[in-house]
Design a protein around this motif. Structure first.
Motif, mmCIF file in Angstrom:
data_model
loop_
_atom_site.group_PDB
_atom_site.id
_atom_site.type_symbol
_atom_site.label_atom_id
_atom_site.label_comp_id
_atom_site.label_asym_id
_atom_site.label_seq_id
_atom_site.Cartn_x
_atom_site.Cartn_y
_atom_site.Cartn_z
ATOM 1 N N ALA A 88 43.363 56.925 -73.771
ATOM 2 C CA ALA A 88 42.551 55.726 -73.942
ATOM 3 C C ALA A 88 42.652 55.229 -75.381
ATOM 4 N N PRO A 89 42.557 53.912 -75.590
ATOM 5 C CA PRO A 89 42.622 53.369 -76.956
ATOM 6 C C PRO A 89 41.516 53.909 -77.845
ATOM 7 N N THR A 90 40.274 54.049 -77.302
ATOM 8 C CA THR A 90 39.143 54.515 -78.119
ATOM 9 C C THR A 90 38.290 55.463 -77.284
ATOM 10 N N PRO A 91 37.472 56.310 -77.934
ATOM 11 C CA PRO A 91 36.541 57.170 -77.188
ATOM 12 C C PRO A 91 35.586 56.355 -76.315
ATOM 13 N N SER A 92 35.176 55.214 -76.800
ATOM 14 C CA SER A 92 34.269 54.379 -76.020
ATOM 15 C C SER A 92 34.930 53.921 -74.719
ATOM 16 N N ASP A 93 36.233 53.550 -74.796
ATOM 17 C CA ASP A 93 36.957 53.140 -73.591
ATOM 18 C C ASP A 93 37.053 54.291 -72.585
ATOM 19 N N ARG A 94 37.321 55.489 -73.112
ATOM 20 C CA ARG A 94 37.442 56.637 -72.217
ATOM 21 C C ARG A 94 36.082 56.960 -71.582
ATOM 22 N N CYS A 95 35.031 56.902 -72.362
ATOM 23 C CA CYS A 95 33.688 57.185 -71.848
ATOM 24 C C CYS A 95 33.322 56.187 -70.738
ATOM 25 N N GLU A 96 33.601 54.917 -70.977
ATOM 26 C CA GLU A 96 33.277 53.893 -69.982
ATOM 27 C C GLU A 96 34.073 54.101 -68.697
ATOM 28 N N LEU A 97 35.351 54.455 -68.850
ATOM 29 C CA LEU A 97 36.171 54.715 -67.668
ATOM 30 C C LEU A 97 35.600 55.871 -66.850
ATOM 31 N N LEU A 98 35.249 56.980 -67.525
ATOM 32 C CA LEU A 98 34.732 58.145 -66.806
ATOM 33 C C LEU A 98 33.402 57.838 -66.124
ATOM 34 N N LEU A 99 32.561 57.045 -66.776
ATOM 35 C CA LEU A 99 31.298 56.644 -66.151
ATOM 36 C C LEU A 99 31.555 55.800 -64.902
ATOM 37 N N ASN A 100 32.491 54.869 -64.997
ATOM 38 C CA ASN A 100 32.812 54.039 -63.840
ATOM 39 C C ASN A 100 33.405 54.876 -62.705
ATOM 40 N N LEU A 101 34.247 55.846 -63.054
ATOM 41 C CA LEU A 101 34.817 56.726 -62.038
ATOM 42 C C LEU A 101 33.727 57.561 -61.375
ATOM 43 N N ALA A 102 32.773 58.056 -62.171
ATOM 44 C CA ALA A 102 31.650 58.818 -61.609
ATOM 45 C C ALA A 102 30.819 57.946 -60.662
ATOM 46 N N SER A 135 27.138 56.568 -79.394
ATOM 47 C CA SER A 135 25.687 56.364 -79.375
ATOM 48 C C SER A 135 25.281 55.181 -78.504
ATOM 49 N N ASP A 136 26.136 54.154 -78.427
ATOM 50 C CA ASP A 136 25.759 52.979 -77.654
ATOM 51 C C ASP A 136 25.876 53.206 -76.146
ATOM 52 N N LYS A 137 26.412 54.360 -75.763
ATOM 53 C CA LYS A 137 26.542 54.638 -74.333
ATOM 54 C C LYS A 137 25.733 55.859 -73.902
ATOM 55 N N GLU A 138 24.868 56.358 -74.794
ATOM 56 C CA GLU A 138 24.087 57.547 -74.464
ATOM 57 C C GLU A 138 23.184 57.304 -73.251
ATOM 58 N N ALA A 139 22.522 56.163 -73.239
ATOM 59 C CA ALA A 139 21.617 55.863 -72.119
ATOM 60 C C ALA A 139 22.394 55.765 -70.806
ATOM 61 N N SER A 140 23.569 55.140 -70.847
ATOM 62 C CA SER A 140 24.385 55.011 -69.631
ATOM 63 C C SER A 140 24.829 56.375 -69.125
ATOM 64 N N CYS A 141 25.252 57.245 -70.048
ATOM 65 C CA CYS A 141 25.669 58.591 -69.646
ATOM 66 C C CYS A 141 24.506 59.363 -69.028
ATOM 67 N N ARG A 142 23.346 59.282 -69.666
ATOM 68 C CA ARG A 142 22.169 59.997 -69.170
ATOM 69 C C ARG A 142 21.782 59.505 -67.775
ATOM 70 N N ASN A 143 21.741 58.195 -67.606
ATOM 71 C CA ASN A 143 21.325 57.637 -66.309
ATOM 72 C C ASN A 143 22.317 57.971 -65.207
ATOM 73 N N TYR A 151 32.715 64.189 -63.718
ATOM 74 C CA TYR A 151 33.125 63.101 -64.603
ATOM 75 C C TYR A 151 31.954 62.561 -65.427
ATOM 76 N N ALA A 152 30.741 62.600 -64.867
ATOM 77 C CA ALA A 152 29.571 62.169 -65.636
ATOM 78 C C ALA A 152 29.338 63.106 -66.816
ATOM 79 N N CYS A 153 29.524 64.406 -66.568
ATOM 80 C CA CYS A 153 29.383 65.374 -67.660
ATOM 81 C C CYS A 153 30.490 65.172 -68.702
ATOM 82 N N ALA A 154 31.706 64.909 -68.212
ATOM 83 C CA ALA A 154 32.824 64.693 -69.137
ATOM 84 C C ALA A 154 32.586 63.470 -70.009
ATOM 85 N N ALA A 155 32.002 62.445 -69.435
ATOM 86 C CA ALA A 155 31.709 61.237 -70.213
ATOM 87 C C ALA A 155 30.686 61.527 -71.294
#
Length: 832
Positions: free
Chosen positions: A577-591, A623-631, A613-617
């Motif tokens: 992934a280009p950035t950690p944020s991109d990878r995190c968003e992808l894994l959340l969407n896959l979950a 920090s801007d995706k902490e709430a999304s990961c938690r939810n 995948y949610a745990c991996a994300a």
């Protein structure tokens, strides 16, 4: 069950599938726009209907035995017109034709009332006259002799004098006419047997019918070839009516035969008239010429595939007999949709080519449920879309895969019409709307059933010399009807009638947006082909394509799109992934996608992957995706917790080695103790049926509440016992009716074996129905009324009821008071 002849035992009617339509190279519709000399193509169903446009049936039976309701249900009419079944006024010569289904004509005999010999002579004269008619359309095609099943001890009589006379002296007149003896009020017999014995009620009912119904008739009719079917006109007893229709069709086909592979016009119109069994619609067209020709490599030089399919289409839709005065099914927009649907056979398969039956129909059911809201239905192909290029090809230029196109068109169209038939069969012959057609079309298009059928068609070897592989494959695929599954049938029944009454255009502005989106998806698929694994742009292209498919999935909700989304997102997760944020968003969407698939199909592996995948994300979550990961993780774990709290899926899993034996005994003891305080009979307000004490207990032991109670109760402590008592007491809570008796109050014998919601015999029944509905609204299952829940013919039961009346009302959960002299415009002060 039906009884073909007395020498046979009970038989179960089996569905036979004898499909084909007919494409003759000797005829061709003028509307096709070409002239090819002597060789033409023409639909064959029209010719058959010219010879016999209606199924002609004589129904004989007394009034009040369920005859009119039986006709309504068998032939799909909302309510017989006023001239139908007027007691004592039936004219056997009069042709009764319903505007809701004009493919059958009914002759009604008023039945053999006591000491009625005149009507017996009228019946014989009528049958003799019809047998002499030269034209098929004027002959009598079937006879139903209807008798109410007598209940011993109730003063019932199976045969009146006129019926005995006909069976003794007149059965010869019925030779060569399919004649079926129909025993009505079967549900009344089952209720009687259930209350009398704990033996298997169905087996006991079969023996009862042999002894008290078939044998007496055979004693009079001697060697007459009669078949027998017990039926009920009540809802929930469809099996008997289905067997009656099946047997009628078989006897008609056997009697009127076929010629040169073309079915009898009487067989075809019989299948068209009935609205009970979809498979007879398919069978009714018979093995005519052009399916046989198709299977042996036909050649229609100069004709386009579209012209050939036009004829097939006309034949198939004719047999289903939809009330379609505006010609929606025969119109160009629907034809174009079907042609473009066949074109999907060239699409690459996504996911498994074949799902289990339950998975297939869960998918279909969810598709049907999803497209019910009032928003316009979005079709996968816009109506008016240019036909696929292959449809314009001439027959000889398509020899390589012409079989595939023809097979797919036939199978797809039949499946779509089956779903449409199931949607509309019980709606009283109302005019067909485009919304209903779109609903059926989309359900089939989105299903694994369609993809599986296309995959099997593409995999068939057409080069085997002398084989009938094409025909065999069509038969096999049509037998896999999606409407045979409980899940889809339930989903269709839950679609509100008013949704099918709405109409809408084939093409809407939403279709334009979807078409644009699909163009974008096609471009992104092409772009992905240019970025092999390791390409720096592959991650971005996979994400963009999956996000576009997500938009389609949000609108359509198809499992195929969801599977593709998951596949592309998995592939992207293996890229850099280009950035950690991109990878995190992808894994959340896959979950999220896997979680959604779990909610559709209930596969534990999908939920397990979603959690992974949610745990991996969350591992490298910005920090801007902490709430999304938690939810995301919380939502997945909530589903997991819910899964662990669910009751076991089968009764076998709930046995003594899973829970303490003492708990099970405690539950059974409390049930027995609780029901001892209940009235002997209660009305089940969910089913409308009167139940004795054994039936009340049986309902509870078959319920989910019972299974959950055994599952959740893991100890036999005093606290556990209190909880069990409260839950059992809540289930068996009943209401009582306090009222002043009026005229026409229903008594025990009036409602035994019947559904009170289907009765309509005056104010007394209306009051009882209102009482039960009021009970339902207040959350109670059981209701008691002193009018019909006491056997007043039993002096001991009546005395016991009078003596325990105070405790009966005191133990009730709610007493509902009916003040007959109070209306909306008066006050309680006016009541006397």
């Amino acid at each position: 069950m039906y009884y073909p002849n007395y020498q046979h035992d009970f038989h179960i009617a089996h569905s036979r599938l004898d499909i084909t339509l007919g494409l003759s190279s000797s005829s061709f519709p003028a509307s096709a726009g070409t002239s090819q000399g002597a060789n033409e193509l023409r639909p064959t169903t029209g010719g058959l209907l010219n010879e016999c446009p209606r199924f002609r049936i004589l129904v004989i039976g007394q009034s009040s035995i369920g005859k009119s309701t039986l006709i309504n249900r068998a032939f799909g009419i909302e309510q017989a017109s006023a001239e139908f079944f007027e007691p004592g006024k039936a004219d056997i010569e009069k042709e009764l034709i319903s505007p809701q289904n004009d493919r059958f004509v009914l002759h009604d005999s008023k039945g053999f009332e006591p000491a009625d010999g005149v009507n017996c002579d009228d019946v014989k004269l009528f049958i003799e006259d019809r047998k002499k008619r030269e034209q098929l359309k004027d002959q009598l095609h079937a006879v139903w002799l209807c008798f109410r099943i007598p209940i011993t001890g109730h003063g019932d009589r199976l045969l009146e004098d006129g019926a005995e006379t006909l069976l003794k002296e007149g059965t010869s007149v019925l030779q060569n006419i399919p004649t079926i003896v129909v025993f009505t009020k079967y549900e009344r017999l089952l209720t009687h047997i259930t209350m009398q014995t704990k033996a298997d009620s169905n087996t006991a009912a079969q023996e009862y019918i042999r002894e008290h119904c078939i044998q007496p008739i055979q004693n009079f009719a001697k060697d007459a070839k009669l078949s027998y079917v017990p039926v009920s006109s009540s809802r929930g007893y469809e099996e008997g009516r289905e067997q009656l229709i099946e047997l009628t069709y078989e006897k008609v086909t056997e009697t009127f035969g076929s010629q040169l592979g073309t079915p009898s016009p009487v067989s075809v119109v019989t299948s068209m008239a009935q609205t009970t069994l979809p498979h007879l619609k398919i069978e009714g067209v018979g093995k005519q010429r052009y399916w046989r020709t198709l299977a042996s490599n036909p050649n229609f030089p100069g004709y386009t595939i579209q012209e050939c399919l036009r004829v097939i289409h006309t034949d198939i839709i004719s047999v289903w007999n939809f009330k379609d005065p505006r010609g929606h099914l025969d119109g160009e927009p629907f034809r174009e949709l079907m042609v473009n649907l066949v074109g999907t056979i060239d699409e690459p398969a996504t996911g498994s080519a074949r799902l289990a039956r339950s998975d297939t129909h869960n998918t279909l059911a969810e598709s049907a449920a999803r497209i019910v809201p009032l928003l316009p239905i979005i079709l996968p192909f816009a109506a008016g879309l240019v036909l696929a290029q292959w449809a314009y090809e001439t027959y000889e230029r398509m020899q390589n895969n012409v079989h595939q196109r023809f097979m797919a068109y036939i199978v797809d169209l039949i499946h779509v019409l089956e779903i449409l038939f199931t949607l509309t069969a019980n709606h009283g012959g109302e005019e067909l709307k485009r919304r209903a057609i779109k609903l059926a079309f989309k359900a089939y298009h989105d299903s694994e059933m369609r993809r599986n059928a296309h995959a099997q068609i593409k995999g068939l070897d057409y080069e085997i010399p002398g084989s009938d592989a094409v025909l065999d494959m069509i038969v096999s695929l049509v037998r896999m009807s999606p409407t045979d599954d409980v899940d889809l049938t339930t989903a269709i029944k839950n679609i509100p009638k008013e949704e099918l009454e709405l109409d809408e255009e084939w093409h809407t502005h939403v279709d334009d947006a979807m078409a644009n989106l699909r163009d974008i998806i096609a471009l992104r698929r092409s772009a992905l082909q240019l970025t092999p694994p390791g390409h720096p742009k592959r991650f971005s292209f996979l994400v963009q394509l999956s996000n576009s498919l997500q938009e389609v999935f949000t609108k359509d909700g198809t499992l195929a799109d969801l599977n593709e989304i998951i596949a592309f997102r998995r592939a992207a997760s293996e890229c850099t992934a280009p950035t950690p944020s991109d990878r995190c968003e992808l894994l959340l969407n896959l979950a999220d996608s896997l979680r959604e698939k779990y909610q559709k199909l209930g596969s534990d592996s999908d939920l397990g992957e979603a959690i992974k995948y949610a745990c991996a994300a969350s591992v490298h979550c910005p920090s801007d995706k902490e709430a999304s990961c938690r939810n995301c993780l919380i939502s997945c774990m909530d589903l997991k917790a819910k899964e662990l709290r669910l009751p076991a899926p089968t009764v076998q899993a709930i046995d003594s080695d899973v829970r303490p034996l003492g708990v099970k005994r405690m539950v059974q003891s409390i049930i027995a103790e609780t029901t001892q305080t209940l009235p002997l009979r209660l009305l089940n307000t969910y089913t409308g049926v009167l139940c004795n004490r054994d039936a009340q207990i049986s309902y509870f032991q078959d319920s989910a509440q019972y299974d959950e109670l055994l599952k959740s109760s893991t100890c036999d402590s005093p606290e556990c016992e209190i909880s069990i008592r409260n839950r059992i007491s809540k289930y068996f809570g009943y209401t009582t009716l306090s009222h002043r008796w009026g005229a026409g109050e229903p008594l025990l014998r009036d409602i035994e074996g019947a559904n009170i919601y289907n009765l309509d015999d005056g104010d007394g029944f209306a009051k009882l129905q209102s009482f039960c509905v009021f009970t339902l609204r207040h959350g109670y299952r059981w209701a008691w009324s002193d009018t019909c829940c006491i056997d007043k013919e039993s002096s001991s039961e009546l005395q016991e009821a009078i003596g325990s009346m105070f405790s009966l009302y005191r133990n009730s959960a709610l007493t509902i008071v009916h003040l007959s002299d109070i209306s909306d415009t008066t006050s309680f002060a006016d009541s006397i």
